[in-house]
Write a protein that holds these residues in place. Structure first.
Motif, PDB file in Angstrom:
ATOM      1  N   UNK A   1       0.812  -1.217   0.000  1.00 16.38           N
ATOM      2  CA  UNK A   1       0.000   0.000   0.000  1.00 16.38           C
ATOM      3  C   UNK A   1       0.844   1.266   0.000  1.00 16.38           C
ATOM      4  N   UNK A   2       2.083   1.185   0.485  1.00 12.85           N
ATOM      5  CA  UNK A   2       2.883   2.402   0.658  1.00 12.85           C
ATOM      6  C   UNK A   2       4.015   2.566  -0.358  1.00 12.85           C
ATOM      7  N   UNK A   3       4.478   1.481  -0.978  1.00 13.71           N
ATOM      8  CA  UNK A   3       5.501   1.627  -2.016  1.00 13.71           C
ATOM      9  C   UNK A   3       4.831   1.932  -3.352  1.00 13.71           C
TER      10      UNK A   3
ATOM     11  N   UNK B   1       9.027   5.270  -7.116  1.00 11.46           N
ATOM     12  CA  UNK B   1      10.382   5.246  -7.691  1.00 11.46           C
ATOM     13  C   UNK B   1      11.427   4.600  -6.790  1.00 11.46           C
ATOM     14  N   UNK B   2      11.094   4.379  -5.526  1.00 11.60           N
ATOM     15  CA  UNK B   2      12.073   3.823  -4.592  1.00 11.60           C
ATOM     16  C   UNK B   2      12.223   2.312  -4.708  1.00 11.60           C
TER      17      UNK B   2
ATOM     18  N   UNK C   1      18.243   8.919  -5.005  1.00 13.32           N
ATOM     19  CA  UNK C   1      16.973   9.408  -4.455  1.00 13.32           C
ATOM     20  C   UNK C   1      17.047   9.639  -2.941  1.00 13.32           C
ATOM     21  N   UNK C   2      18.093  10.319  -2.504  1.00 12.39           N
ATOM     22  CA  UNK C   2      18.342  10.455  -1.070  1.00 12.39           C
ATOM     23  C   UNK C   2      17.186  11.148  -0.349  1.00 12.39           C
TER      24      UNK C   2
ATOM     25  N   UNK D   1      11.833  -3.041  -1.248  1.00  9.55           N
ATOM     26  CA  UNK D   1      12.032  -1.863  -0.408  1.00  9.55           C
ATOM     27  C   UNK D   1      13.408  -1.248  -0.622  1.00  9.55           C
ATOM     28  N   UNK D   2      13.520   0.079  -0.611  1.00 14.48           N
ATOM     29  CA  UNK D   2      14.798   0.742  -0.898  1.00 14.48           C
ATOM     30  C   UNK D   2      15.814   0.518   0.215  1.00 14.48           C
TER      31      UNK D   2
END
Length: 381
Positions: free
Chosen positions: A18-20, A26-27, A39-40, A86-87
Motif C-alpha cells: 500500500x505504501x511503495x 520510484x524507490x 533518491x536520497x 524496499x529501498x
C-alpha cells in the motif's frame, strides 16, 4: 508457521504494497551499497513513513519505544521488505547499531533523548570508527577527546564514514586517556555533526559516486553527558556495537543482496546465459551461498560477537565479491554503451564489491580472529 506469525507477515506485506506506491513508487529497488546516492531526499521521507507506522525499532524493547518483536517477526519483516523491493535503508546505522548499543550500555537519559528521534527517522546517524592509520586495527585510533568543563572537545580524522554527509549525529570512538594502554584509553562519544568544528569531505569511489566520506574534527564539541559507558570504557562499548552490526542487522543487509542476485539472474535470463551450464552452475552456487549467509545469521543471532561475527563477515564479503564478478561475466560487460558513459548496475556492483573484503575488517583480520578462537579451544583441550 503459527497463525500469529502468518498474520504478522500479511500485515507487513499489505503495508508495503500500500505504501511503495505513488510518490514512493520510484524507490522500489533503489539505494543500498554502491547506490546510496540514489533518491536520497525521497528515501529520507520513506524512512519517516516507516517510522510513523512503527516499523523502525521493531525489535527494541517496548519500554524503549519499540515493538518488542521476537527474532521470527524481525526476520519476516526483512523477508517481506526484500520481496517488495524496499529501498536501501538510510536509518540502519541508528536503528541497528546505535540503538541496541544504547539499550545495552546507555543511561536512561540517553535512551530517552536519542531513541525516539531514531524511531521517527528525524535524526540519522553515521559511525566514526575507522581512521587513515586505524582501520581493521581499531584500537590504534588517534582521534582524541579532551574533557573541557561540561563538554568533550574532539580533534582528529575519521575515514570511510558512510552517510556522514546526511547524518545529524555520529558515534565516535576517541582516545581520552593517552597514557592508558591501547584498548583502555578509549571512549565512545555521541557527537552532533552540524557544527563549525566538523568538516565532511566526500570520497569519490571507483563507481564515480560518493557515499563514503572523510570527517575532520577540529575542536568539535559534544556534551559531557554524551558518553556511552564510563571514560576509558569505549572499547567494550565499541565491540558491542560491532556485535550488533553483525547480528540482526546482517539480515537487513541481505535484503539488498537478494535484490542484487535477482537482477543478475534476470540479466542472465534475458541475454541467454542461463543456457550456459557453467554460468548456470555459478548462479546456483550464488543462490545457495545467499541462503548459507541467512542460515548462519539465524543460527548465531543472540550470541556474543567474536569468531561467529568474523565468520559472517568472511562469508558475506567473499560471496558479494563473487556476485559482482558474476554480474559482469560476459564479453564487453565492462564497456560503456555510449555517452554519458554512466555505469550500468552490473558494472557498479562489480566495482563496489572490490572493497568488500577490506572494509569492516579485512579478510586477514577476520581469519586471525577465527584462528585465535579455534586455536584457543584446541589449547584448552
Amino acid at each position: 508457521m503459527d497463525g500469529d506469525l502468518a498474520a504478522f507477515r500479511a500485515e507487513v506485506r499489505d503495508w508495503l504494497a500500500a505504501h511503495l506506491t505513488g510518490e514512493f513508487a520510484p524507490l522500489v529497488g533503489a539505494g543500498g551499497p554502491g547506490r546510496e546516492h540514489e533518491l536520497t531526499e525521497l528515501r529520507v521521507a520513506w524512512e519517516r513513513e516507516l517510522g510513523a507506522a512503527g516499523w523502525i525499532g521493531l525489535g527494541w524493547p517496548v519500554a524503549d519505544g519499540g515493538r518488542g518483536a521476537d527474532i521470527a517477526r524481525q526476520v519476516v519483516f526483512f523477508e517481506e521488505y526484500a520481496r517488495a523491493g524496499g529501498p536501501g535503508r538510510l536509518s540502519h546505522i541508528g536503528e541497528y547499531l546505535l540503538a541496541p548499543t544504547l539499550v545495552a550500555y546507555g543511561t536512561p537519559e540517553q535512551r530517552r533523548r536519542f531513541l525516539p528521534p531514531i524511531a521517527r527517522a528525524q535524526e540519522l546517524w553515521c559511525q566514526g570508527y575507522s581512521e587513515p592509520e586505524a582501520g581493521s586495527d581499531l584500537a590504534s585510533v588517534r582521534t582524541t577527546a579532551v574533557r573541557d568543563g561540561d563538554t568533550w572537545r574532539i580533534t582528529g580524522q575519521k575515514v570511510w564514514t558512510s552517510l556522514a554527509h546526511i547524518a545529524q549525529w555520529c558515534f565516535v570512538l576517541a582516545r581520552t586517556d593517552p597514557s592508558a594502554s591501547r584498548h583502555r584509553g578509549l571512549s565512545y562519544l555521541l557527537v552532533p555533526m552540524d557544527q563549525p568544528g566538523i568538516e565532511v569531505r566526500p570520497i569519490v569511489q571507483l563507481t564515480g559516486t560518493s557515499e563514503f566520506n572523510e570527517v575532520f574534527f577540529d575542536g568539535a564539541v559534544t556534551a559531557a553527558a554524551n558518553i556511552v559507558g564510563a571514560p576509558g570504557d569505549g572499547w567494550r562499548v565499541a565491540i558491542g556495537t560491532l556485535g550488533f552490526e553483525r547480528g540482526v542487522a546482517t539480515l537487513g543487509q541481505q535484503v539488498g543482496f537478494a535484490r542484487e542476485l535477482d537482477a543478475v539472474i534476470a540479466a542472465a535470463r534475458a541475454d541467454g546465459r542461463l543456457a550456459d551450464p557453467v554460468h548456470y552452475d555459478r548462479l546456483v552456487d550464488a543462490w545457495i551461498g545467499l541462503r548459507v549467509l541467512r542460515y548462519h545469521a539465524l543460527r548465531t543471532l543472540g550470541e556474543s560477537a567474536g569468531a561467529n561475527a568474523s565468520v559472517a563477515k568472511l562469508l558475506w564479503a567473499n560471496w558479494h565479491q563473487r556476485l559482482g564478478e558474476l554480474a559482469v561475466d560476459e564479453p564487453g560487460a565492462m564497456l560503456a554503451e555510449g555517452e554519458p558513459y554512466a555505469l550500468s548496475d552490473a558494472q557498479r556492483l562489480f566495482l563496489f564489491t572490490r572493497a568488500d573484503t577490506i572494509y569492516g575488517g579485512s579478510n586477514e583480520i577476520q581469519r586471525g580472529i577465527v584462528a585465535d578462537a579455534l586455536l584457543g579451544k584446541v589449547g584448552r583441550r
